[in-house]
Motif scaffolding. Structure first.
Motif, mmCIF file in Angstrom:
data_model
loop_
_atom_site.group_PDB
_atom_site.id
_atom_site.type_symbol
_atom_site.label_atom_id
_atom_site.label_comp_id
_atom_site.label_asym_id
_atom_site.label_seq_id
_atom_site.Cartn_x
_atom_site.Cartn_y
_atom_site.Cartn_z
ATOM 1 N N GLY A 1 6.142 -98.450 -88.042
ATOM 2 C CA GLY A 1 6.174 -97.785 -89.372
ATOM 3 C C GLY A 1 5.239 -98.168 -90.278
ATOM 4 O O GLY A 1 5.530 -97.738 -91.452
ATOM 5 N N ARG B 1 3.429 -85.800 -93.711
ATOM 6 C CA ARG B 1 4.299 -86.606 -93.421
ATOM 7 C C ARG B 1 4.316 -88.098 -94.138
ATOM 8 O O ARG B 1 3.404 -88.306 -94.808
ATOM 9 C CB ARG B 1 4.362 -87.179 -91.958
ATOM 10 C CG ARG B 1 4.066 -85.970 -90.885
ATOM 11 C CD ARG B 1 5.392 -85.470 -90.418
ATOM 12 N NE ARG B 1 5.460 -84.309 -89.816
ATOM 13 C CZ ARG B 1 6.203 -83.359 -89.634
ATOM 14 N NH1 ARG B 1 7.220 -83.288 -90.374
ATOM 15 N NH2 ARG B 1 6.248 -82.382 -88.656
ATOM 16 N N SER B 2 5.489 -88.661 -94.151
ATOM 17 C CA SER B 2 5.573 -90.159 -94.817
ATOM 18 C C SER B 2 5.137 -90.148 -96.585
ATOM 19 O O SER B 2 4.421 -90.719 -96.782
ATOM 20 C CB SER B 2 4.517 -91.037 -94.107
ATOM 21 O OG SER B 2 4.646 -92.389 -94.311
ATOM 22 N N GLU C 1 8.052 -83.793 -97.528
ATOM 23 C CA GLU C 1 7.849 -83.883 -96.148
ATOM 24 C C GLU C 1 7.964 -82.535 -95.410
ATOM 25 O O GLU C 1 8.812 -82.020 -95.614
ATOM 26 C CB GLU C 1 9.251 -84.870 -95.509
ATOM 27 C CG GLU C 1 9.011 -85.532 -94.560
ATOM 28 C CD GLU C 1 7.988 -86.870 -94.471
ATOM 29 O OE1 GLU C 1 7.876 -87.276 -95.281
ATOM 30 O OE2 GLU C 1 7.599 -87.113 -93.470
ATOM 31 N N HIS D 1 -2.944 -91.020 -91.628
ATOM 32 C CA HIS D 1 -1.717 -90.999 -92.461
ATOM 33 C C HIS D 1 -2.202 -91.447 -93.717
ATOM 34 O O HIS D 1 -3.220 -91.661 -93.911
ATOM 35 C CB HIS D 1 -0.645 -92.286 -91.822
ATOM 36 C CG HIS D 1 -1.456 -93.667 -91.790
ATOM 37 N ND1 HIS D 1 -1.901 -94.360 -93.041
ATOM 38 C CD2 HIS D 1 -1.981 -94.371 -90.815
ATOM 39 C CE1 HIS D 1 -2.550 -95.342 -92.668
ATOM 40 N NE2 HIS D 1 -2.868 -95.377 -91.176
ATOM 41 N N LYS E 1 1.956 -98.533 -92.616
ATOM 42 C CA LYS E 1 0.756 -97.715 -92.866
ATOM 43 C C LYS E 1 -0.601 -98.824 -93.543
ATOM 44 O O LYS E 1 -0.074 -99.880 -94.048
ATOM 45 C CB LYS E 1 1.072 -96.822 -93.952
ATOM 46 C CG LYS E 1 2.090 -95.545 -93.490
ATOM 47 C CD LYS E 1 2.198 -94.494 -94.300
ATOM 48 C CE LYS E 1 2.758 -94.954 -95.799
ATOM 49 N NZ LYS E 1 3.159 -93.785 -96.284
ATOM 50 N N TRP F 1 8.957 -94.649 -93.888
ATOM 51 C CA TRP F 1 8.536 -94.792 -92.433
ATOM 52 C C TRP F 1 7.054 -94.170 -92.130
ATOM 53 O O TRP F 1 6.970 -93.031 -92.846
ATOM 54 C CB TRP F 1 9.491 -94.320 -91.558
ATOM 55 C CG TRP F 1 9.110 -94.242 -90.045
ATOM 56 C CD1 TRP F 1 8.503 -93.483 -89.106
ATOM 57 C CD2 TRP F 1 9.252 -95.479 -89.154
ATOM 58 N NE1 TRP F 1 8.237 -93.808 -88.071
ATOM 59 C CE2 TRP F 1 8.543 -95.017 -88.077
ATOM 60 C CE3 TRP F 1 9.754 -96.712 -89.417
ATOM 61 C CZ2 TRP F 1 8.655 -96.118 -86.828
ATOM 62 C CZ3 TRP F 1 9.534 -97.642 -88.456
ATOM 63 C CH2 TRP F 1 9.193 -97.420 -87.036
ATOM 64 N N GLY F 2 6.139 -94.900 -91.710
ATOM 65 C CA GLY F 2 4.778 -94.455 -91.679
ATOM 66 C C GLY F 2 4.634 -93.556 -90.349
ATOM 67 O O GLY F 2 5.002 -93.751 -89.344
ATOM 68 N N GLU F 3 4.105 -92.388 -90.560
ATOM 69 C CA GLU F 3 3.889 -91.421 -89.619
ATOM 70 C C GLU F 3 2.503 -90.476 -89.969
ATOM 71 O O GLU F 3 2.337 -90.302 -91.249
ATOM 72 C CB GLU F 3 5.064 -90.462 -89.568
ATOM 73 C CG GLU F 3 5.070 -89.518 -88.281
ATOM 74 C CD GLU F 3 6.565 -88.586 -88.571
ATOM 75 O OE1 GLU F 3 7.288 -88.817 -89.331
ATOM 76 O OE2 GLU F 3 6.471 -87.620 -87.720
ATOM 77 N N ASN G 1 4.165 -91.882 -84.627
ATOM 78 C CA ASN G 1 4.708 -93.183 -85.578
ATOM 79 C C ASN G 1 3.471 -94.087 -85.648
ATOM 80 O O ASN G 1 2.821 -94.496 -84.631
ATOM 81 C CB ASN G 1 5.873 -93.799 -85.110
ATOM 82 C CG ASN G 1 6.985 -92.794 -85.037
ATOM 83 O OD1 ASN G 1 7.218 -91.808 -85.956
ATOM 84 N ND2 ASN G 1 7.938 -92.727 -84.292
ATOM 85 N N ASN H 1 -1.123 -93.200 -97.648
ATOM 86 C CA ASN H 1 0.041 -93.786 -98.439
ATOM 87 C C ASN H 1 -0.126 -93.329 -99.747
ATOM 88 O O ASN H 1 -1.402 -92.868 -100.257
ATOM 89 C CB ASN H 1 -0.126 -95.252 -98.252
ATOM 90 C CG ASN H 1 -1.401 -96.020 -98.678
ATOM 91 O OD1 ASN H 1 -1.634 -96.341 -99.804
ATOM 92 N ND2 ASN H 1 -2.391 -96.158 -97.547
#
Lengths: 807, 290
Positions: A761, A435-436, A424, A650, A763, A746-748, A757, A652
């Motif tokens: 949160g 992030r995330s 992160e 974002h 994704k 937390w999705g960011e 954000n 994942n």
């Protein structure tokens, strides 16, 4: 039923509350798919079931060759076939010179560049007449040698130059005559990285062109209204950015006179229905004939477009303790025309640079990454976006290389990954701030669940069992437009969501309702999503690149804030309090903490029967649109520039584990156990699990199992479901052996200035679920038979027996 | 949906009527029973396309009877009903064939007569030997599912699984035509470019002379269902000895004693992409106890 692990959302409640979250009422709840009953009872309005009186039908004559000159074309018998209304060729004024998505002629003449390229379109009163006429068209070809090797195609002196003159010139390396696009990442010191390595592995991997496999063919029906306006129903994943303007432009109709209507549920898309490819043809034919026209790509649905054929050359280095030192990776894809292929390798670039630190932080200031990708003209089938395209192709060699290094170093597959994960706040090899990053949690959990399988089962010889493990990532691209939605608030307390972001089977119709119900604190039964059309539905981001959850969610959070402001402004004087002292609870507007001082929406809104509020996903004032456009990054080095520039919205992160059985004498194989994990915060765990299983196992694993696409000189031989072997349910584990793990972070968004954000949160995961599959399967095969298969698909009998030296 | 190629359709009222209609079609007629093969053929308009269909479903050829000379299986018995013949390996062959839905529709005769699935044959722009052209594209082309033996001029394989089982069972095929009836041993039913049926002939029934004391049907295929054999082995032991038949390996069905089959396999002539089939056949023979 296998394990369905869902991590706690307690750690995220405070952040959710900042966005208007009302307390796990609908977030993370297993709401039933709102379309479920209609789907299973056959009552969903799919585009293919649209019927318009007086409709005409179509059939195409398509090239059967990858590369050929058309030496003669005679349509006279077709024109004279009873029931035929019109026969279009490239010379028809309606089609002459018209290109689609950059460089593809809608109908071609003179030369064909891929199998299934359309040459003639017949329009007739009945499907039978159209089919008879298509068979009456006489086309003569001079077959030429097809260029089907993307590596050879990218050469400075390739076996042939596919298009002369070249239709698209790349930003650099233009001296390669077939290359139409290049992507680079140049980070760190690659030579130093390899000089420092104790082990280096160099391999070549191939990912074959794989059709999407949606079982409902893509269709479009256009109806002209006699006043210059037209309605176009088209089976699409989104109506705005591509289907609408391309159909309008092709038919030379102003966009404002063309109303494009999407289906209630797009019947299987996986990226293949992003463009609404039949739409331009239907619109042109409808305008020309003055009648409704239906176009269905049911004669070539398996080959309408596919993943690109990709050959990846990869070299990676590591120290004896497992720390990565460098990676040099070159992708080569081939495509007959640009279409979506121009951006495929952009996705691969993002995928390589974000999970692991190729150039461990203890050893280097910056990762040592050299990434090069060539997109070249070839005589292979058209490329279209496809669930994680560019990413499945990149994660297969990438994650397999990690497993190969682990094997060479005698390290555990989880251990080597955890050692090298990005963290992160770190900068990626593209200078993006990460992030995330949920890899650690999800990889550990999936690995732990795999260990819980216990020892491998005994199986009778010559069967053997193997187990594989992999990580992966998939990003969602930065926005192309401001996302805008409307909420229509009715005085009855019902809210209509007026937005794009089509439901393509991933459950967006349900998820968007959950967002609204959560943000407004009203019963979910009071929320509906209306038909998607261009007449009154605003442009919300589309169901591609796994961005819909975030984009519509962001707009909903904003719209809900605006809706409550309006409602409270009207209610406050009627309740004798201030607007800031109000809240919505169960569809009522009440003074905070005083349910006895409440008012219905009807009374609050009176005398208005309804009102409209909008919500949008805006960037802070003065901040440019974050989509990766000119100037947003250094194109030569792939480095993000400046504080606002996000190449990635974002991302994942996921992990998968496989158990396979292989018969060492027949090469038969099947998957017997499976675990799929994802780091997304679940809006709806049931739908998310459905995505993980459906996408990761049934869809993603299929890419790596038997779905071989076989060509002969550019002609596709595997044109139906007998030859293109989509696995059956018997090739997969039983439900008791299918497990999922949702380990939320937390999705960011990547980057900063500002930090953004994800809505509550959450994704999007629609694609990431399938990109890990080939590397997981190949690792399991290696565990079973001791051989690395560097080709996806990997599990044909021929490939397995060849790997064993028995062929 | 794609429209069927135009055909003339007749419902035959008797065997003689069926043969006459086929004869009148001048080689462009086909028998219609379950239709699972021929309807798809007409829909996709593969070449060659028949112009006349003669429906034989009402001729009462859908019975299974044990008579003095053996078990008679009517040509229009559905694959899903083959279990009633009391020969497990035959039922196994049917069960491992097409999907359950198709097993409820497809017939034994149709399964025997179905067109080959060679992709060059089915794609109309490749004018191969089987379609009257000058060449087989398989040896110089893509051939991982094609024949490894008995190729001669064609490299397609016999697609049906039931045929392989019937061959091992030493079945005889009763045929009716304009010139009367005749009987052909199953082992001689297939010839390199098709089968022995003349344009005016239809199969009436298949006779299995003796139920085996040992019967095995093993099929290897890529996916767990709805897939043709990459190779199959059928074995039948009766009072006359043991017969083995191979599927998925040739444009005919090689059969013989186990020793003859192993000898033939030793002389196999695999192509550039299908040598792997030899290993599969060897393994299946071993599993079958041949």
């Amino acid at each position: 039923m296998g394990t369905r692990f869902v991590g706690s959302l307690e750690p995220f409640k405070d952040k959710m509350a900042e966005q208007g979250y009302s307390g796990l009422r609908y977030m993370a709840q297993r709401e039933l798919d709102v379309n479920g009953t209609a789907i299973v009872t056959g009552n969903v309005k799919y585009t293919s079931s649209v019927q318009v009186p007086g409709c005409l039908y179509t059939r195409f004559v398509r090239s059967p060759y990858g590369s050929a000159k058309i030496t003669s074309l005679n349509t006279s018998k077709a024109e004279n076939t009873p029931g035929v209304v019109k026969v279009f060729t490239a010379k028809s004024p309606e089609f002459a010179g018209k290109l689609y998505l950059g460089d593809v002629p809608l109908l071609t003449e003179g030369e064909v560049f891929f199998d299934t390229q359309p040459i003639v379109m017949i329009v007739a009163e009945t499907q039978e007449a159209a089919d008879d006429a298509a068979h009456a068209v006489e086309v003569k070809y001079e077959v030429m040698d097809a260029l089907t090797d993307p590596v050879a195609a990218r050469d400075l002196n390739p076996p042939k130059v596919t298009h002369t003159p070249r239709l698209i010139t790349p930003p650099f390396e233009a001296e390669r005559p077939n290359v139409i696009n290049c992507f680079y990442v140049r980070s760190g010191d690659i030579e130093q990285g390899f000089a420092d390595a104790d082990v280096i592995i160099e391999e070549e991997f191939t990912t074959e062109a794989d059709p999407h496999g949606y079982l409902v063919p893509i269709t479009a029906t256009a109806q002209p209204h006699g006043d210059g306006t037209m309605t176009l129903w088209v089976d699409v994943q989104n109506i705005h950015p591509v289907p609408w303007p391309t159909a309008a432009a092709a038919a030379e109709i102003p966009m404002d006179k063309l109303n494009v209507i999407g289906p209630d549920v797009c019947a299987g898309g996986f990226g293949g229905k992003n463009c609404g490819a039949p739409g331009p043809y239907a619109a042109i034919a409808a305008k020309s004939t003055g009648r409704p026209v239906r176009v269905a790509f049911d004669d070539n649905r398996l080959q309408h477009a596919t993943r690109p054929w990709n050959v990846c050359q990869i070299k990676a280095g590591a120290k004896n303790d497992g720390k990565f030192t460098a990676i040099d990776i070159t992708f080569n894809i081939g495509t007959p025309y640009a279409v979506f292929s121009l951006s495929v390798m952009e996705r691969a670039r993002e995928a390589i640079t974000c999970t692991y630190h190729w150039g461990h932080r203890d050893l280097y200031e910056r990762p040592n990454v050299m990434f090069t990708a060539y997109d070249s003209y070839c005589n292979l089938v058209e490329t279209m976006s496809y669930r994680g395209f560019g990413v499945l192709e990149s994660q297969f060699p990438h994650e397999t290389m990690v497993n190969m290094l682990a094997a060479k170093l005698g390290m555990d597959r989880l251990e080597i990954r955890l050692l090298n994960l990005t963290k992160e706040g770190e900068r990626s090899a593209q200078n993006e701030i990460i992030r995330s990053q949920g890899s650690e949690g999800v990889q550990k959990k999936v690995y732990e669940m795999m260990q819980a399988w216990g020892p491998k089962p005994s199986v009778p010889a010559p069967w053997v069992v193997g187990r594989g493990f992999t990580g992966a990532n998939k990003y969602s691209q930065g926005d192309m437009v401001h996302n805008l939605i409307f909420l229509k608030l009715r005085s009855t307390g019902i809210i209509d969501i007026i937005a794009d972001s089509m439901d393509i089977g991933q459950g967006m119709n349900t998820v968007s309702r959950q967002f609204v119900a959560e943000a407004m604190n009203i019963p979910i039964e009071n929320v509906r999503k209306v038909e998607v059309n261009t007449a009154y539905v605003p442009w919300t981001s589309d169901s591609f690149s796994s961005s819909a959850t975030d984009d519509i969610g962001q707009a909903i959070v904003d719209a809900a804030k605006n809706a409550k402001e309006k409602l409270f402004e009207w209610a406050a004087p009627k309740l004798g309090t201030s607007a800031s002292n109000l809240e919505t609870v169960d569809g009522m507007i009440q003074e905070k903490g005083k349910p006895e001082n409440a008012i219905s929406w009807k009374d609050a809104m009176a005398p208005r029967p309804h009102t409209i509020v909008q919500g949008s996903k805006n960037w802070p004032d003065g901040a440019p649109n974050d989509y990766d456009g000119p100037g947003k990054n250094d194109y030569y080095t792939g480095q993000a520039l400046g504080p606002y520039f996000r190449l990635i919205m974002h991302m994942n992160f996921m992990a998968q584990a496989y158990e396979v059985m292989i018969n060492k004498e027949t090469g038969e194989s099947k998957i017997t156990k499976w675990i799929g994990g994802n780091d997304a915060l679940p809006v709806n765990p049931t739908l998310l699990e459905g995505q993980i299983i459906g996408g990761g196992l049934y869809h993603g694993a299929s890419n790596a199992m038997y779905e071989e696409n076989i060509y002969d000189n550019g002609s596709i031989l595997t044109k139906d479901l007998v030859d293109w072997k989509m696995p059956t349910i018997l090739d997969f584990p039983k439900m008791d052996d299918i497990h999922t793990a949702i380990v939320p972070v937390w999705g960011e968004y990547f980057g900063e200035n500002p930090r953004v954000n994800c809505p509550f949160g959450a994704k999007g995961v629609g694609e990431g679920v399938d990109v890990a599959s080939p590397s997981g399967i190949v690792d399991a095969i290696h565990d079973a038979i001791g051989v690395w298969i560097k080709n996806a698909p990997a599990m044909s009998q021929k490939r397995i027996l060849e790997a064993l030296g028995k062929a | 949906m794609r429209a069927l190629a135009p055909v003339k359709y007749y419902t035959a009222t008797s065997l003689q009527d069926a043969c006459e209609k086929l004869n009148q079609a001048g080689g462009k007629g086909k028998v219609l029973a379950g239709g699972s093969d021929i309807v798809d053929w007409l829909r996709k308009r593969y070449m060659p396309t028949p112009e006349v269909l003669v429906d034989i479903k009402k001729l009462g050829l859908d019975t299974i009877e044990t008579k003095e000379d053996g078990v008679h299986i009517g040509a229009t018995v559905k694959l899903s009903d083959l279990g009633k013949a009391g020969i497990p390996m035959l039922a196994e062959a049917a069960r491992k064939g097409p999907s359950p839905q198709l097993q409820n529709q497809a017939t034994v005769g149709g399964n025997m007569c179905q067109n080959v699935w060679c992709w060059y044959y089915r794609l109309k722009d490749w004018n191969c030997y089987r379609k009257g052209g000058p060449i087989c594209f398989v040896p110089g082309g893509r051939n991982q599912y094609h024949a490894i033996m008995e190729q001669k001029v064609c490299n397609a394989i016999v697609p049906g699984d039931v045929s392989v089982a019937l061959t091992a069972l030493n079945a005889n095929v009763n045929i009716a035509g304009m010139e009367g009836s005749r009987t052909v041993p199953m082992k001689d039913f297939y010839i390199v470019l098709g089968n022995v049926l003349k344009p005016d002939e239809i199969i009436t029934d298949i006779v299995i002379p003796e139920k085996p004391s040992k019967g095995v049907f093993l099929k290897s295929r890529t996916r767990g269902a709805i897939d043709f054999a990459t190779a199959s082995v059928a074995l039948s032991t009766t009072s006359q000895g043991t017969t083995v038949a191979l599927g998925g390996v040739a444009p005919i069905i090689p059969s013989g004693t186990p020793e003859e089959i192993r000898s033939a396999l030793g002389k196999a002539t695999p192509l550039s992409e299908n040598r792997y089939k030899i290993n599969i056949v060897k393994h299946l023979l071993s599993e079958a106890g041949a």
